[in-house]
Design an enzyme around this catalytic site. Structure first.
Site, short mmCIF file in Angstrom:
data_model
loop_
_atom_site.label_atom_id
_atom_site.label_comp_id
_atom_site.label_asym_id
_atom_site.label_seq_id
_atom_site.Cartn_x
_atom_site.Cartn_y
_atom_site.Cartn_z
N ALA A 124 65.23 -1.00 2.15
CA ALA A 124 64.81 0.26 2.77
C ALA A 124 64.32 0.01 4.19
O ALA A 124 63.79 -1.05 4.52
CB ALA A 124 63.70 0.91 1.95
N GLY A 169 66.48 -3.05 -1.80
CA GLY A 169 67.49 -2.02 -2.00
C GLY A 169 68.90 -2.49 -1.69
O GLY A 169 69.87 -1.95 -2.23
N GLU A 172 70.01 -3.93 -4.87
CA GLU A 172 70.20 -2.83 -5.82
C GLU A 172 71.53 -2.13 -5.56
O GLU A 172 72.23 -1.73 -6.50
CB GLU A 172 69.03 -1.85 -5.70
N GLU A 192 60.41 -6.61 -3.90
CA GLU A 192 59.47 -5.50 -3.76
C GLU A 192 58.04 -5.84 -4.17
O GLU A 192 57.08 -5.30 -3.61
CB GLU A 192 59.96 -4.29 -4.56
#
Length: 322
Positions: A124, A169, A172, A192
């Site tokens: 992110a 992310g 992910e 994270e």
């Protein structure tokens, strides 16, 4: 009575699976919006690019490859100044692109890659997030989760070509793809917990399903980063390749893999993915019922007739994806 109830359950599962498969393939086809005709900077050139604004085209390049690669679409992340970090604009463009691709019957395989050397996606965009109100953060994470889910639900095979770091992310996003290919020098991890948060775009669910629960917990708890070789050894990726001078070794391997998919029946490929994805979330008996319903979707297609005819005539099939 118990056996009768089980038979009734199987019947309902078959009906539900048949309805799902029919609905899945019954949607009217749509063409992806087109703007511009930029050629790919490296490897196969593309006939089309996608985007609604110049800035957006730069941040996400969508390329429809031609000639022997026809049917392969490459989504290229291109935010070099932010290490391809996911921001609102990039998520919006990814969502629009995926929405167009999912109903385009001419698309056979999608490759996710980076146009920026040395990085796949850093996760992110924390600089943008720092400017958000607390209420906006939740909305942003929900949008990221929804967009990555849309990617995972694309009906055609998807391949993540990881030529650089895929963190948070970014990993992910790669986990949402059917297949992952990485350079040995690539770095991957769900980091994270270092920020006192947890993966919020599918990482806590897709990583355990990929490498097993215990090892996934270890990697998430420790925020550990692994390279391509270790990622291959634990089953996080399917293929690992030595990086080349151009820095696109994983993309080249992904492209070669995508070409292996092109000769196969288009409808069969979509149905196979549907059967596998749905079947992995249920017990074996229900999964077999889903397979039966999905198999039935291939019987009336012209692809199947062409495949049998080509086999009989000892020639390559000429599929139209009908």
């Amino acid at each position: 009575a118990a056996l009768g109830g089980l038979g009734l359950l199987h019947g309902r599962v078959r009906l539900a699976a048949t309805a799902a498969a029919t609905a899945f393939f019954g949607r009217p086809g749509r063409r992806a919006p087109v703007r511009g005709g930029g050629a790919a900077a490296t490897l196969p050139s593309a006939g089309r690019s996608y985007g609604s604004e110049a800035k957006e085209e730069e941040e996400l390049r969508v390329r429809y490859l031609d000639d022997e690669h026809k049917g392969i679409v490459v989504l290229g992340l291109n935010r070099s100044h932010a290490k391809n970090a996911l921001n609102k604009n990039l998520l919006k463009m990814m969502s629009k692109a995926v929405d167009a691709l999912k109903s385009d019957k001419k698309v056979r395989t999608v490759i996710f890659r980076s146009e920026v050397p040395g990085i796949f996606c850093a996760g992110a965009d924390l600089k943008e997030r720092a400017k958000m109100h607390s209420s906006e953060v939740s909305s942003f994470v929900s949008k990221a989760r929804a967009t990555i889910n849309e990617m995972a639900n694309l009906p055609v095979p998807t391949i993540a070509a990881i030529d650089g770091a895929a963190l948070g992310g970014g990993l992910e996003l790669a986990l949402a793809c059917d297949i992952r290919v990485a350079a040995s020098s690539a770095k991957m991890g769900l980091v994270e917990t270092k920020l006192a948060i947890i993966p919020g775009a599918g990482g806590t669910q897709r990583l355990p399903r990929t490498i097993g629960v215990s090892l996934a917990k270890e990697l998430i708890f420790s925020a550990r980063i692994v390279d391509g070789e270790e990622a291959k050894s634990i089953g996080l990726i399917s293929h690992v390749v030595e990086q080349n001078e151009a820095g696109d070794a994983a993309y080249r391997r992904a492209l070669a893999l995508a070409r292996e998919f092109l000769p196969q029946g288009p409808v069969a490929m979509r149905v196979a993915k549907l059967a596998i994805n749905q079947g992995m979330e249920v017990d074996l008996v229900t999964g077999l019922a889903i397979e039966e319903a999905c198999y039935a979707q291939t019987i009336p297609t012209k692809d199947r007739i062409e495949g049998l005819l080509a086999f009989k005539e000892k020639r390559p099939p000429r599929y139209k994806g009908e």
